[in-house]
Motif scaffolding. Structure first.
Motif, PDB file in Angstrom:
ATOM      1  N   MET A  75       0.833  -1.203   0.000  1.00 38.71           N
ATOM      2  CA  MET A  75       0.000   0.000   0.000  1.00 38.71           C
ATOM      3  C   MET A  75       0.867   1.251   0.000  1.00 38.71           C
ATOM      4  SD  MET A  75      -3.147  -0.827   2.572  1.00 38.71           S
ATOM      5  CE  MET A  75      -2.504  -2.062   3.676  1.00 38.71           C
ATOM      6  N   ALA A  76       1.906   1.249   0.815  1.00 35.84           N
ATOM      7  CA  ALA A  76       2.798   2.405   0.887  1.00 35.84           C
ATOM      8  C   ALA A  76       3.510   2.633  -0.444  1.00 35.84           C
ATOM      9  CB  ALA A  76       3.805   2.227   2.011  1.00 35.84           C
ATOM     10  N   LEU A  77       3.870   1.562  -1.129  1.00 36.55           N
ATOM     11  CA  LEU A  77       4.520   1.707  -2.431  1.00 36.55           C
ATOM     12  C   LEU A  77       3.584   2.311  -3.466  1.00 36.55           C
ATOM     13  CD1 LEU A  77       6.577  -1.592  -2.706  1.00 36.55           C
ATOM     14  CD2 LEU A  77       7.459   0.734  -2.488  1.00 36.55           C
ATOM     15  N   ILE A  78       2.326   1.918  -3.444  1.00 36.27           N
ATOM     16  CA  ILE A  78       1.358   2.454  -4.403  1.00 36.27           C
ATOM     17  C   ILE A  78       1.152   3.946  -4.166  1.00 36.27           C
ATOM     18  CG2 ILE A  78      -1.080   2.392  -5.083  1.00 36.27           C
ATOM     19  CD1 ILE A  78      -0.893  -0.686  -4.570  1.00 36.27           C
ATOM     20  N   VAL A  79       0.946   4.338  -2.923  1.00 32.12           N
ATOM     21  CA  VAL A  79       0.788   5.754  -2.602  1.00 32.12           C
ATOM     22  C   VAL A  79       2.121   6.482  -2.821  1.00 32.12           C
ATOM     23  CG1 VAL A  79       0.274   7.377  -0.733  1.00 32.12           C
ATOM     24  CG2 VAL A  79      -1.112   5.346  -1.024  1.00 32.12           C
ATOM     25  N   GLY A  80       3.216   5.782  -2.602  1.00 31.42           N
ATOM     26  CA  GLY A  80       4.543   6.362  -2.812  1.00 31.42           C
ATOM     27  C   GLY A  80       4.798   6.778  -4.243  1.00 31.42           C
TER      28      GLY A  80
END
Length: 89
Positions: A66-71
């Motif tokens: 999830m953090a990578l997608i928002v990142g």
């Protein structure tokens, strides 16, 4: 040789798991609450944000994903945002 200092605070706000430095010197902070299926990226200069929720079981692996997608949004925004950091006082 003069020392360089980071233009933002060295301590991260609670819940921030990653940061990107904008062209203007502000940060784009990615945050997640523990056991949450949401991740948020917020620019501390212009205040734009990006929010995603996910329908999956919360595990450390899915939270990293999830953090990578928002990142991806955060990195793209940081590459072009020229807003200066907001004053703290």
């Amino acid at each position: 040789m003069p020392q360089t200092t980071e233009p933002t605070a060295t301590t991260w706000p609670e819940g921030v798991i990653a940061r990107y430095l904008t062209v203007g010197g502000a940060t784009v902070d990615i945050s997640q609450k523990p056991n949450s299926t949401a991740a948020t990226a917020t620019c501390r200069g212009c205040t734009r944000d990006h929010y995603d929720t996910f329908t999956c079981k919360v595990t450390p692996e899915t939270q990293r994903a999830m953090a990578l997608i928002v990142g991806k949004w955060a990195q793209s925004h940081a590459e072009t945002c020229r807003a200066l950091p907001r004053p703290t006082a």
